[in-house]
Design an enzyme around this catalytic site. Structure first.
Site, PDB file in Angstrom:
ATOM      1  N   ASP A 165       0.826  -1.204   0.000  1.00  0.00           N
ATOM      2  CA  ASP A 165       0.000   0.000   0.000  1.00  0.00           C
ATOM      3  C   ASP A 165       0.867   1.263   0.000  1.00  0.00           C
ATOM      4  OD1 ASP A 165      -2.450   1.262  -0.010  1.00  0.00           O
ATOM      5  OD2 ASP A 165      -3.266  -0.029   1.549  1.00  0.00           O
ATOM      6  N   GLY A 202      -4.293   4.529  -7.743  1.00  0.00           N
ATOM      7  CA  GLY A 202      -4.372   5.116  -9.081  1.00  0.00           C
ATOM      8  C   GLY A 202      -3.522   6.350  -9.270  1.00  0.00           C
ATOM      9  N   ASN A 203      -2.350   6.374  -8.649  1.00  0.00           N
ATOM     10  CA  ASN A 203      -1.493   7.551  -8.797  1.00  0.00           C
ATOM     11  C   ASN A 203      -0.615   7.543 -10.039  1.00  0.00           C
ATOM     12  OD1 ASN A 203      -1.224   9.937  -6.824  1.00  0.00           O
ATOM     13  ND2 ASN A 203      -2.039   8.217  -5.637  1.00  0.00           N
ATOM     14  N   ASP A 222     -10.253   3.365  -3.865  1.00  0.00           N
ATOM     15  CA  ASP A 222     -10.847   2.121  -3.363  1.00  0.00           C
ATOM     16  C   ASP A 222     -12.247   1.878  -3.941  1.00  0.00           C
ATOM     17  OD1 ASP A 222      -8.579   2.036  -1.912  1.00  0.00           O
ATOM     18  OD2 ASP A 222      -9.539   1.904   0.046  1.00  0.00           O
TER      19      ASP A 222
HETATM   20  C1  GLA Z   1      -6.130   1.130   1.311  1.00  0.00           C
HETATM   21  C2  GLA Z   1      -6.221   0.150   0.150  1.00  0.00           C
HETATM   22  C3  GLA Z   1      -7.299  -0.884   0.440  1.00  0.00           C
HETATM   23  C4  GLA Z   1      -6.973  -1.602   1.731  1.00  0.00           C
HETATM   24  C5  GLA Z   1      -6.816  -0.605   2.861  1.00  0.00           C
HETATM   25  C6  GLA Z   1      -6.281  -1.244   4.129  1.00  0.00           C
HETATM   26  O1  GLA Z   1      -7.266   1.901   1.416  1.00  0.00           O
HETATM   27  O2  GLA Z   1      -6.506   0.828  -1.037  1.00  0.00           O
HETATM   28  O3  GLA Z   1      -7.388  -1.797  -0.633  1.00  0.00           O
HETATM   29  O4  GLA Z   1      -5.806  -2.348   1.563  1.00  0.00           O
HETATM   30  O5  GLA Z   1      -5.897   0.429   2.515  1.00  0.00           O
HETATM   31  O6  GLA Z   1      -6.114  -0.322   5.169  1.00  0.00           O
END
Ligand code: GLA
Length: 566
Positions: A165, A202-203, A222
């Site tokens: 992430d 999506g950066n 998300d």
């Molecule tokens: C971000 C990601 C999600 C998930 C959460 C977990 O928002 O984009 O897919 O992994 O973190 O905290």
């Protein structure tokens, strides 16, 4: 003629020629592959199940073991779902005394290695979440400054797939490309093949070449269990949401070993089955990774049937690895085409509108002609032979058909031509106006080229400008410079048509948002002021323009890069 360097008298010459040609072809193929592709991982879009959409951080050993059991008993594993990925929430709040990551002792009392063993015994692969910031998005320990150590830990647990992430990564002070290369090297040093999946909302990973380090990258924010969110995520990879329309989606950045990830599936979490089905169909035609995200312990049969539909999955997993692309968009109807490796092509016909619609695909749109066989891939049924076109009749809202057209063994249908480099990067000396280039990444409303956001002539403080980008906040757009230019100049301010009083802010960054290498920052400027930018961008490969404000309208007037004259 002989190939003397390879000839052995006992082997017929013809075989030697074949060997030479074969070896040359393989070496040519390998030299054109990125380092990551050469490892042979994720040659088709990864498939699996991830805990986040079903449980968020509320996971534990019992739930994960149950998910593993059901992946097997439901037939998902045999349908291709191989990775079981633990998302955020698995780890203890603190590292141990030697700085190693440890699983949350209450949630995972037997530790992560033992869980990995359980997953492997089921014939599945073990995936885990981390974050390249100092904390994860749930504020648990991130990997920043522990990259090598954490990759070693993961390898020792038998991890096969890492979802990485981006929360807090903008504080790291490293370009994302540099940072991901550190992860790639650290993974390679473990000697264990591990897929690297970039979650950067999506950066623009596709744009700056994350494929050198990773096998897949997110293209969107998300996803939520809502059809509009599903369509928006699909549009980041298959439409114009994240890139200039001239590219017709992100397809040219995907292929075996490197995939555009429209985010994890919400199949089973949507309010009705036709939405679940279209969601899955779209991800399959777009060659997006298929990471199921429903609670498997309460999965109804009809959802299992969607997730395991063999002929629909086969479209996603086709070895050719072409991403499906839009061949028609009229009002609320869309048609996507995905030429396959067997000489047929998969076509998705979708009605997003309120009214029932008939949607017609002509063979011309999909690279075919004459009489062609049509097969319904959901129903697994031949529909007959059709001359010149096929019409999906009476599709209701969110209704769709996924068909296969043509006869296996036929001539391979060409894919779309990628947009040539000169259309989106600097190729000449002297001045290149940014509006001569198609932007390679965007988030926010599409800017207007050589117009203000309303589509009229650009005007700042009474001065007209022929060139420039007209924007509405908040907007991020990335241009590929390729290290070809030394200077970036522009005049920035609110367009004169904006009558509000809100301030706006213009920033220029090297590469992406998480790299956070700010080359210019106007600070907050009032609607009646303008700022001249003239900055050194020597060596910069990607320029990110950021425009922020509360519903403000700004322009990057006369925006250009200048390359040294040779
Ligand atoms: C971000 C990601 C999600 C998930 C959460 C977990 O928002 O984009 O897919 O992994 O973190 O905290």
């Amino acid at each position: 003629m002989k190939a003397p360097f390879l000839l052995r008298s006992s082997i017929p010459e013809r075989i030697n020629y074949i060997t030479v040609v074969f070896v040359l072809m393989i070496s040519l193929f390998l030299s054109s592959c990125s380092e990551v592709e050469k490892k042979g991982l994720a040659l088709t879009p990864p498939m699996g199940w991830n805990s986040w959409n079903a449980f968020q951080g509320n996971i534990n050993e019992a739930k994960i073991k149950e998910a593993a059991d059901i992946m097997v008993s439901s037939g998902m594993r045999d349908a291709g779902y191989e990775y079981l990925v633990l998302d955020d929430g698995w780890m203890a709040k603190e590292r141990d005394s030697t700085g190693n990551l440890v699983g949350d002792p209450e949630k995972f009392p037997n530790g992560m290695k033992s869980l990995g063993d359980y997953i492997h015994k089921k014939g599945l692969k073990f995936g885990i979440y981390e974050c390249r910031g100092f904390l994860t998005c749930m504020k648990l320990p991130g990997s920043f400054k522990h990259e090598k150590q954490d990759m070693q830990t993961f390898a020792s647990w038998g991890v096969d797939y890492i979802k990485l992430d981006g929360c807090y990564a903008e504080r790291n002070g490293r370009l994302s490309s540099v940072e991901l290369a550190i992860y790639r090297t650290s993974i390679d040093e473990t000697g264990r093949p591990m897929v690297l999946s970039i979650s950067d909302f999506g950066n623009g990973s596709w744009a700056w070449g994350a494929k050198e380090s990773a096998q897949l990258w997110r293209t969107s924010y998300d996803i939520y269990p809502d059809i509009e969110s599903v369509y928006a995520c699909a549009a980041t990879t298959g439409g114009n949401e994240a890139i200039h329309p001239a590219f017709n989606g992100l397809g040219q950045f995907a292929g075996p070993g490197h995939w555009n990830d429209a985010d994890m599936l919400q199949v089973g979490n949507l309010p009705d089955i036709s939405q679940d089905k279209i969601h899955f169909g779209l991800w399959c035609i777009l060659a997006s990774p298929l990471m199921a995200g429903n609670d498997l312990s309460s999965m109804p049969d009809d959802i299992r049937d969607i997730l395991t539909a063999p002929e629909v999955i086969a479209v996603n997993q086709d070895a050719r690895g072409l991403q499906g692309y839009k061949v028609s968009e009229t009002g609320n109807t869309e048609i996507y085409n995905k030429p396959l490796s067997d000489g047929t092509t998969a076509v998705l016909l979708l009605n997003k509108g309120e009214d029932t619609a008939d949607i017609k695909v002509t063979w011309e749109m999909i690279g075919l002609s004459g009489k062609q066989k049509v097969r319904d891939l959901w129903e697994r049924k031949e529909l007959g032979e059709f001359n010149d076109s096929f019409t999906a009749a009476k599709l209701s809202k969110n209704g769709h058909m996924l068909i296969k057209v043509g006869t296996p063994g036929g001539t391979i249908i060409p894919g779309p031509s990628p947009l040539p480099l000169e259309k989106y990067t600097v190729t000449r000396d002297g001045t290149t106006w940014l509006t001569e280039l198609y932007y390679i990444m965007k988030s926010g409303d599409a800017p207007q080229y050589d117009k203000n956001f309303n589509g009229d002539a650009i005007s700042v403080n009474g001065t007209r400008y022929e060139k420039g980008l007209g924007c509405r906040s908040s907007l991020r757009i990335m241009f590929k410079i390729n290290g070809k230019a030394d200077r970036f100049t522009a005049v920035v301010g609110s367009d004169d048509f904006y009558s509000g009083k809100e301030t706006s802010r213009f920033r220029v960054l090297n590469e992406d948002f998480f790299g956070n290498q700010v080359l210019f920052d106007s600070g907050k400027i009032k609607p009646d002021s303008l700022v001249n930018i003239d900055i050194n961008i020597k060596g910069v490969d990607y320029l990110l323009l950021m425009f922020d404000g509360e519903h403000t309208y700004g322009v990057w007037a006369d925006a250009r890069v200048i390359s040294p004259q040779n």
